[in-house]
Motif scaffolding. Structure first.
Motif, PDB file in Angstrom:
ATOM      1  N   ALA A  60      -2.628 -23.371  -0.250  1.00 22.49           N
ATOM      2  CA  ALA A  60      -2.903 -23.199   0.883  1.00 22.49           C
ATOM      3  C   ALA A  60      -2.887 -24.503   1.666  1.00 22.49           C
ATOM      4  N   PHE A  61      -2.542 -24.304   2.803  1.00 22.17           N
ATOM      5  CA  PHE A  61      -2.470 -25.638   3.701  1.00 22.17           C
ATOM      6  C   PHE A  61      -3.386 -25.768   4.828  1.00 22.17           C
ATOM      7  N   TYR A  62      -4.013 -26.518   5.204  1.00 19.79           N
ATOM      8  CA  TYR A  62      -4.736 -26.865   6.614  1.00 19.79           C
ATOM      9  C   TYR A  62      -4.283 -28.050   7.027  1.00 19.79           C
ATOM     10  N   SER A  63      -3.966 -27.847   8.522  1.00 21.18           N
ATOM     11  CA  SER A  63      -3.301 -29.142   8.921  1.00 21.18           C
ATOM     12  C   SER A  63      -4.348 -30.433   9.123  1.00 21.18           C
ATOM     13  N   SER A  64      -5.719 -30.166   9.029  1.00 18.92           N
ATOM     14  CA  SER A  64      -6.409 -31.107   9.306  1.00 18.92           C
ATOM     15  C   SER A  64      -7.099 -31.658   8.107  1.00 18.92           C
ATOM     16  N   THR A  65      -6.732 -31.226   6.873  1.00 23.52           N
ATOM     17  CA  THR A  65      -7.480 -31.413   5.654  1.00 23.52           C
ATOM     18  C   THR A  65      -6.486 -31.443   4.417  1.00 23.52           C
ATOM     19  N   GLY A  66      -5.491 -30.986   4.322  1.00 20.77           N
ATOM     20  CA  GLY A  66      -4.447 -30.763   3.611  1.00 20.77           C
ATOM     21  C   GLY A  66      -3.935 -29.639   2.559  1.00 20.77           C
ATOM     22  N   TRP A  67      -3.727 -29.988   1.384  1.00 21.48           N
ATOM     23  CA  TRP A  67      -3.290 -28.762   0.314  1.00 21.48           C
ATOM     24  C   TRP A  67      -4.543 -28.375  -0.586  1.00 21.48           C
ATOM     25  N   TYR A  68      -4.699 -27.177  -0.563  1.00 24.28           N
ATOM     26  CA  TYR A  68      -5.903 -26.847  -1.538  1.00 24.28           C
ATOM     27  C   TYR A  68      -5.212 -25.737  -2.414  1.00 24.28           C
ATOM     28  N   ASN A  69      -5.798 -25.651  -4.018  1.00 23.17           N
ATOM     29  CA  ASN A  69      -5.252 -24.572  -4.602  1.00 23.17           C
ATOM     30  C   ASN A  69      -6.187 -23.439  -4.382  1.00 23.17           C
ATOM     31  N   ARG A  70      -5.386 -22.249  -4.480  1.00 25.97           N
ATOM     32  CA  ARG A  70      -6.262 -21.019  -4.047  1.00 25.97           C
ATOM     33  C   ARG A  70      -5.764 -20.000  -5.002  1.00 25.97           C
ATOM     34  N   LEU A  71      -6.844 -19.337  -5.611  1.00 26.89           N
ATOM     35  CA  LEU A  71      -6.716 -18.365  -6.765  1.00 26.89           C
ATOM     36  C   LEU A  71      -6.806 -16.773  -5.883  1.00 26.89           C
ATOM     37  N   TYR A  72      -5.998 -15.786  -6.377  1.00 27.59           N
ATOM     38  CA  TYR A  72      -6.075 -14.287  -5.861  1.00 27.59           C
ATOM     39  C   TYR A  72      -6.421 -13.524  -6.908  1.00 27.59           C
ATOM     40  N   ILE A  73      -7.114 -12.466  -6.691  1.00 24.30           N
ATOM     41  CA  ILE A  73      -7.343 -11.200  -7.425  1.00 24.30           C
ATOM     42  C   ILE A  73      -6.878 -10.122  -6.637  1.00 24.30           C
ATOM     43  N   ASN A  74      -5.779  -9.757  -7.044  1.00 22.54           N
ATOM     44  CA  ASN A  74      -5.199  -8.599  -6.324  1.00 22.54           C
ATOM     45  C   ASN A  74      -5.532  -7.304  -7.002  1.00 22.54           C
ATOM     46  N   PHE A  75      -5.810  -6.247  -6.143  1.00 19.36           N
ATOM     47  CA  PHE A  75      -5.530  -5.064  -6.602  1.00 19.36           C
ATOM     48  C   PHE A  75      -4.976  -3.990  -5.858  1.00 19.36           C
TER      49      PHE A  75
END
Length: 472
Positions: A255-270
């Motif tokens: 996930a990218f935020y213009s002011s802070t950078g890239w972050y790892n994001r985990l998804y629990i999909n159902f």
């Protein structure tokens, strides 16, 4: 004189004997005191030595030794735990696995869901390593969590969340001798779920719970599912009243935020599929019955205004109530839902049945007007014989009853048809009344109800066939 010397000698001998007796008594009591002190020693210093040596023989692991504080064993005061492990080096790998305990509620109005889960983190912090001969881990509660570094996870798009605290904080920390850490907590979170209700209530929804680090970018913290899809476990007893849970699976993205950078994001999909039987009973069946009830008016005599008008108004109002009840429990979306299509088409069918009777009543009025004109013409020609024709004359009673529909037949011919036939004969001789206009009105008035009995049910059956083939 001699007597005084004897008395003095006897007194000295008595004092010496008593002194000797006291010394012997003192020596005799000392062993008892020593025995008593030896009996008391196990309760003080001696017991600690004996018990300590006994425990060391049974389990030489220093982590189980008495008198050792966890902070001293983990050397917490010797390090700065405000920094992440390996600060300045590569990103810290943090594995995650989840045990879903319950899926509590799903709201279409608020477009959210509530989930209770066990969230577990796995990482390695060498600052927490300690010596252990048996490689045994140490388990702590939430009090130690505030003194060491833990990943700063949060739930993206969450509305409310909390950690359970009955009977104590549901937090567990387990530290292994090599510095590996397991951090587990029990959380209930209410998160947003963007739903597409265009096929409601024959829809399938996919929701996701997103986990992400708040402060650390992918340069400092690498978040990943510990064992892929096997990192997500669910309770087999999870069930919902309106939905069938079809699938749980995991994904991971950046996930990218213009002011802070890239972050790892985990998804629990159902994926959830809605149970339609409830809506069949509460919405579809009542709407269908109201449409079928409106068709009853096609078999009622068109002159029975008090019977046909209330029937049509009642069905229209009932359909309006059903539509209002369904929309009251739904969000105010700007697009048309599947249930809206069915209800509004049913409403149109009910409304058209009322319009059909209005048309029949209007044409019946025109018909009566034609009959009145015809009766006036017949009264003028009554009593006049024409060559080749039979003289026909009606009394006042007969003329007034010729327009009544549904009267019993006389000699196999209804009064209406006798009137039409007489009008035709009169028109051939005198040319005063046009028989074609009256006969056409009579035929069309009867035909509207007759054709409606076939067209309305056929059209509604065709609509249901198309509707259920598209949405089911």
């Amino acid at each position: 004189m001699h007597t005084d010397v004897l008395l003095l000698s006897l007194l000295l001998w008595t004092v010496g004997v008593s002194g000797l007796t006291r010394q012997q008594r003192g020596r005799t009591l000392q062993p008892h005191r020593r025995l008593r002190s030896k009996r008391e020693m196990p309760l003080t210093e001696g017991s600690g030595r004996k018990i300590g040596s006994h425990m060391l023989k049974r389990s030489p692991d220093m982590t189980k030794a008495w008198g050792t504080k966890s902070e001293q064993l983990l050397r917490i005061d010797d390090h700065d735990f405000t920094m992440r492990p390996g600060f300045g080096g590569p990103a810290v790998p943090v594995g995650v696995d989840v045990q879903v305990e319950s899926l509590d509620a799903i709201s279409e109005v608020d477009m959210d869901f509530t989930m209770t889960l066990y969230l577990r983190h796995y990482w390695k912090d060498e600052r927490l390593s300690f010596r252990s001969n048996n490689n045994q881990s140490m388990t702590f509660d939430g009090r130690l969590v505030k003194k060491i570094w833990v990943p700063d996870m949060f739930f993206v798009h969450s509305k409310r969340s909390f950690t359970h605290d009955t009977t104590t904080d549901n937090v567990m920390l387990r530290v292994y001798p090599d510095g590996k850490v397991l951090y587990s907590l029990r959380v209930t979170v209410t998160a947003m779920c963007s739903m597409d209700l265009s096929r409601f209530p024959l829809d399938t929804q996919t929701c996701s719970l997103e986990i992400e680090s708040y402060a650390y970018t992918d340069d400092d913290l690498m978040l990943y599912w510990k064992e892929g899809n096997r990192s997500l476990n669910t309770d087999e007893r999870i069930s919902l009243s309106q939905f069938l849970i079809q699938e749980f699976h995991t994904t991971a993205r950046l996930a990218f935020y213009s002011s802070t950078g890239w972050y790892n994001r985990l998804y629990i999909n159902f994926t959830l599929r809605r149970h339609v039987f409830f809506f069949l009973l509460q919405t579809y069946f009542p709407a269908t019955l109201m449409v079928m009830l409106s068709w009853v008016s096609f078999w009622i005599d068109r002159r029975a205004v008090p019977a046909r008008v209330p029937l049509g108004i009642t069905t229209v109002l009932t359909m309006s109530t059903i539509i209002t009840g369904v929309n009251a429990s739904m969000p105010r979306v700007s697009y048309i839902k599947a249930v809206d299509i069915y209800l509004w088409v049913s409403f149109v069918f009910v409304f058209l049945s009322v319009i059909e009777y209005a048309a029949v009543n209007y044409l019946s009025t025109l018909e009566e007007r034609k009959e009145r004109q015809l009766r006036e013409g017949l009264l003028c020609t009554c009593g006049v014989t024409h060559p080749g024709m039979m003289s026909v004359c009606y009394s006042e009673m007969d003329v007034n009853t010729t327009g009544n529909y549904g009267m019993p037949e006389e000699n196999g011919v209804k009064r209406e048809r006798m009137l039409v036939q007489l009008a035709m004969e009169t028109d051939q001789v005198t040319g005063h009344v046009s028989s074609g206009a009256y006969s056409s009105v009579w035929v069309h008035t009867h035909a509207i109800d007759k054709y409606s009995r076939v067209i309305f049910p056929g059209s509604y059956i065709l609509f249901n066939t198309i509707y259920w083939s598209i949405y089911s």
